[in-house]
Scaffold this motif. Structure first.
Motif, PDB file in Angstrom:
ATOM      1  N   VAL A   2       0.840  -1.193   0.000  1.00 24.73           N
ATOM      2  CA  VAL A   2       0.000   0.000   0.000  1.00 24.73           C
ATOM      3  C   VAL A   2       0.878   1.248   0.000  1.00 24.73           C
ATOM      4  N   VAL A   3       1.948   1.222   0.792  1.00 26.00           N
ATOM      5  CA  VAL A   3       2.864   2.367   0.855  1.00 26.00           C
ATOM      6  C   VAL A   3       3.468   2.635  -0.521  1.00 26.00           C
ATOM      7  N   ALA A   4       3.922   1.584  -1.171  1.00 28.71           N
ATOM      8  CA  ALA A   4       4.547   1.755  -2.485  1.00 28.71           C
ATOM      9  C   ALA A   4       3.566   2.314  -3.500  1.00 28.71           C
ATOM     10  N   GLN A   5       2.301   1.944  -3.391  1.00 27.37           N
ATOM     11  CA  GLN A   5       1.289   2.385  -4.345  1.00 27.37           C
ATOM     12  C   GLN A   5       0.829   3.809  -4.081  1.00 27.37           C
ATOM     13  N   MET A   6       0.774   4.208  -2.799  1.00 24.14           N
ATOM     14  CA  MET A   6       0.075   5.444  -2.440  1.00 24.14           C
ATOM     15  C   MET A   6       0.994   6.595  -2.034  1.00 24.14           C
ATOM     16  N   LYS A  42       8.733   2.217  15.275  1.00 27.53           N
ATOM     17  CA  LYS A  42       9.041   1.041  16.090  1.00 27.53           C
ATOM     18  C   LYS A  42       9.070   1.477  17.558  1.00 27.53           C
ATOM     19  N   ASP A  43       8.307   0.783  18.392  1.00 29.31           N
ATOM     20  CA  ASP A  43       8.293   1.063  19.837  1.00 29.31           C
ATOM     21  C   ASP A  43       8.027   2.536  20.135  1.00 29.31           C
ATOM     22  N   GLY A  44       7.111   3.129  19.380  1.00 27.72           N
ATOM     23  CA  GLY A  44       6.705   4.494  19.669  1.00 27.72           C
ATOM     24  C   GLY A  44       7.616   5.572  19.127  1.00 27.72           C
ATOM     25  N   GLU A  45       8.570   5.225  18.286  1.00 26.16           N
ATOM     26  CA  GLU A  45       9.483   6.216  17.717  1.00 26.16           C
ATOM     27  C   GLU A  45       9.598   6.019  16.215  1.00 26.16           C
ATOM     28  N   ILE A  46       9.903   7.093  15.508  1.00 23.07           N
ATOM     29  CA  ILE A  46      10.196   7.000  14.077  1.00 23.07           C
ATOM     30  C   ILE A  46      11.672   6.647  13.930  1.00 23.07           C
ATOM     31  N   VAL A  47      11.927   5.484  13.347  1.00 24.02           N
ATOM     32  CA  VAL A  47      13.311   5.040  13.217  1.00 24.02           C
ATOM     33  C   VAL A  47      13.890   5.348  11.837  1.00 24.02           C
ATOM     34  N   GLU A  48      13.022   5.618  10.863  1.00 25.91           N
ATOM     35  CA  GLU A  48      13.522   5.971   9.529  1.00 25.91           C
ATOM     36  C   GLU A  48      12.441   6.740   8.791  1.00 25.91           C
ATOM     37  N   CYS A  49      12.845   7.746   8.059  1.00 24.64           N
ATOM     38  CA  CYS A  49      11.887   8.586   7.346  1.00 24.64           C
ATOM     39  C   CYS A  49      12.534   9.092   6.049  1.00 24.64           C
ATOM     40  N   GLY A  50      11.770   9.097   4.986  1.00 20.95           N
ATOM     41  CA  GLY A  50      12.306   9.594   3.731  1.00 20.95           C
ATOM     42  C   GLY A  50      11.361   9.342   2.579  1.00 20.95           C
ATOM     43  N   ARG A  51      11.814   9.597   1.369  1.00 19.36           N
ATOM     44  CA  ARG A  51      10.990   9.341   0.201  1.00 19.36           C
ATOM     45  C   ARG A  51      10.739   7.848   0.076  1.00 19.36           C
ATOM     46  N   THR A  52       9.539   7.509  -0.346  1.00 18.39           N
ATOM     47  CA  THR A  52       9.140   6.109  -0.362  1.00 18.39           C
ATOM     48  C   THR A  52      10.088   5.256  -1.206  1.00 18.39           C
ATOM     49  N   ALA A  53      10.424   5.717  -2.374  1.00 16.72           N
ATOM     50  CA  ALA A  53      11.298   4.933  -3.264  1.00 16.72           C
ATOM     51  C   ALA A  53      12.656   4.708  -2.622  1.00 16.72           C
ATOM     52  N   ASP A  54      13.193   5.731  -1.940  1.00 17.53           N
ATOM     53  CA  ASP A  54      14.508   5.598  -1.319  1.00 17.53           C
ATOM     54  C   ASP A  54      14.472   4.614  -0.157  1.00 17.53           C
ATOM     55  N   VAL A  55      13.424   4.701   0.668  1.00 19.13           N
ATOM     56  CA  VAL A  55      13.335   3.808   1.832  1.00 19.13           C
ATOM     57  C   VAL A  55      13.158   2.368   1.383  1.00 19.13           C
ATOM     58  N   LEU A  56      12.332   2.143   0.367  1.00 17.16           N
ATOM     59  CA  LEU A  56      12.089   0.773  -0.092  1.00 17.16           C
ATOM     60  C   LEU A  56      13.296   0.207  -0.829  1.00 17.16           C
TER      61      LEU A  56
END
Length: 596
Positions: free
Chosen positions: A533-537, A545-559
């Motif tokens: 769903v993330v890749a599509q939208m 993870k455990d209440g914190e954002i551990v990674e954030c960025g453009r969808t294509a880069d993260v995937l």
């Protein structure tokens, strides 16, 4: 730009409060316990207290006022010491109230258990007998029983116990009926247990809290009913006295010596009120839903207790800015952060995804944005949320409510539980419109039909009068989206909107959200645990993870090149067609460090 955020482990004491501590945390219940303990202790120590004989008459000292020498509370019309009679009368009233409650609870609970478990003919016979008792006004029935048995405190006790048996029987039967068909009862039958063993080892422990709560809230009524019979001369007989008989004797002297009747009346009030307050506290302590925090049910508003000054605006022009958000929950004596240091932005027309396993804090984050976290136990303890540059948490509750449904809308995960079951779907969409716009009901209904057509509900003119249970899961979710679109919001928060739907309907709902985003320029915050769903939208994604954002960025880069180990594990858990057993072999090294 991709960024990796380290998870900061925190050690917080989450020891649960004991039942005793929970009871004392309830101030009204604690006050009731204190008053009842003082009264009960004095009544228990009556034989050893330095007080006169409560039945000793001395006409020469009749009707002495309060604070007379040797008579702290004065004397009655026969010269008897009111304090002594009050202590002994309270002792008798408490004993009778507790005894009557115990008898009614024992007999009524047995009837309720047997009736609810056996059902059929047994249930009909027992419950019709209970209905016959309930057909008479209980106080008139008690008077009739005492008239047959004869005046006396013991007969009054029996009468009060009998008329309260239906109260216990009905309550216990209602709970037992629901438990008798549960799976653990079926498992007990399959194990070879007898009906009696099942009833008293499987069903009774689950019904016991109901019995205890009913007893705790009934003792006060029992004391009042016994006092009423004694007041009428059908309970305690001279020279024995209880609070009701003292009140009855003093009514003739209400104008000449009001203290003779007022003092026992105040004692009845204090005794019954303390028992009722304590009963409410016991009920709360036995409710497992209230044991996680203080014994207050969720309030209408979220509690804000930001312990640090909110960060200053960064100068960004995004429609939604979240900086250092922290939401905590009360657990026992501790306040435990559920989500912490949450920061992200959402631009107009952008789709931002929050992804992570169940329990990672995605929904708590989304609910916190508009102050929808249940308090207690939830508290927003830090950070800021800005919509078009304005701090949401600095607004009044009225100001925050003006944003909900108008500027920011929410699509929940399960529309069957969020749509009102007793209202038609068209009425609910119209209500969302009328909450923010001053228009007529006819126009609101017309807009509701138009919104239903917009989100793909066929025959909207006919379906507008349907109830939620008459629609499929996909149709209900479309109704939820229609309600979200009712006031042309700038931001839509979609909390796992396709989880409860089948694959075909999921694709249609996602396509609908994409089309609406493009047409209206909506900013979409999508919460999901599905990388597909993330890749599509999504244009950008944050991994929680455990209440914190551990990674954030453009969808294509993260995937394509995840930087955090947790993100790599999540992506590795997405199977591909044709892998077969090779999928397990590829995943096993990633989780080798996890011990079973």
């Amino acid at each position: 730009m991709t960024q990796a955020l380290a998870t900061t482990p925190q050690t917080v004491s989450t020891a649960r409060l004991s039942s005793w501590s929970l009871l004392l945390n309830n101030r009204l219940a604690a006050a009731g316990l204190l008053v009842l303990a003082v009264i009960g202790l004095i009544a228990l120590l009556a034989p050893w207290l330095p007080i006169p004989n409560p039945n000793a008459t001395l006409p020469a000292n009749r009707l002495q006022p309060v604070l007379s020498e040797g008579h702290l509370l004065g004397t009655d019309h026969l010269g008897r010491d009111i304090l002594a009679r009050l202590i002994w009368g309270t002792r008798v009233s408490i004993a009778v109230g507790l005894s009557a409650t115990a008898i009614a609870a024992l007999i009524g609970s047995v009837i309720g258990l047997v009736s609810g478990y056996a059902r059929g003919v047994t249930d009909n016979i027992l419950m019709r007998g209970i209905d016959m008792l309930m057909a008479f006004p209980y106080i008139l029935l008690a008077l009739a029983i005492v008239a047959v048995l004869g005046p006396g405190l013991l007969n009054a006790l029996y009468a009060i116990a009998i008329v309260n048996i239906p109260f216990f029987a009905r309550n216990v039967r209602g709970v037992t009926v629901g438990l008798a068909s549960r799976e653990f009862v079926d498992a007990a039958r399959l194990s070879g247990k007898s009906h009696a063993a099942i009833l008293f080892t499987e069903v009774l422990p689950n019904v016991l809290p109901v019995i205890v709560i009913t007893m705790s809230t009934t003792v006060g009524w029992m004391i009042l009913e016994t006092a009423g019979l004694s007041f009428l001369g059908l309970g305690a007989q001279p020279p024995q006295s209880d609070l009701g008989s003292m009140l009855g004797e003093g009514r003739r002297l209400l104008f000449n010596a009001p203290h003779v009747s007022i003092i026992p009346g105040l004692m009845i009030f204090a005794l019954v009120m303390s028992i009722n307050l304590l009963g409410d506290g016991v009920r709360d302590v036995l409710d497992p839903r209230l044991r996680a925090g203080d014994l207050t049910r969720p309030q209408a508003v979220t509690r804000f207790d930001r312990r640090t000054q909110p960060p200053q605006p960064s100068g960004a022009r995004d429609i939604l800015e979240v900086e250092s958000l922290e939401t905590s929950f009360q657990r026992g004596r501790a306040t435990v952060p559920a989500v912490r240091n949450i920061s992200f932005t959402l631009g107009k027309g952008e789709c931002f995804g929050l992804i992570g396993e169940s329990g990672s804090g995605k929904s708590v984050t989304a609910l916190s944005l508009l102050g929808l976290v249940a308090s207690p136990p939830g508290i927003i303890t830090g950070g800021t949320v800005r919509i078009e540059g304005e701090d949401v948490f600095s607004r009044s509750e009225t100001g925050i409510r003006a944003l909900r449904g108008a500027k920011v809308a929410y699509v929940f995960q399960d529309p069957l539980t969020t749509l009102h079951p007793l209202y038609r779907v068209g009425e609910q969409i119209a209500e969302a419109i009328l909450a923010h716009k001053r228009i007529g009901k006819t126009e609101a209904r017309a807009r509701a039909i138009a919104l239903m057509e917009k989100v793909g509900i066929r025959d909207a003119n006919e379906r507008v009068d349907a109830f939620p249970h008459e629609m499929s899961g996909g149709q209900r979710q479309r109704i939820g989206i229609a309600m979200a679109l009712a006031n042309d919001p700038d931001i839509i928060i979609a909390d796992e909107p396709t989880t409860a739907l089948d694959v075909t309907v999921q694709a249609k709902i996602l396509d609908l959200l994409q089309d609406l985003r493009r047409e209206r320029g909506l900013a979409l915050l999508l919460i999901t645990h599905d990388f597909g769903v993330v890749a599509q939208m999504c244009d950008r994604v944050a991994v929680m993870k455990d209440g914190e954002i551990v990674e954030c960025g453009r969808t294509a880069d993260v995937l394509r090149a995840p930087r955090h180990e947790y993100t790599r594990k999540l992506i590795a858990c997405v199977p591909e067609l044709g892998q077969g057993k090779a999928f397990l072999e590829s995943v096993r090294p990633l989780f080798a460090e996890v011990k079973p």
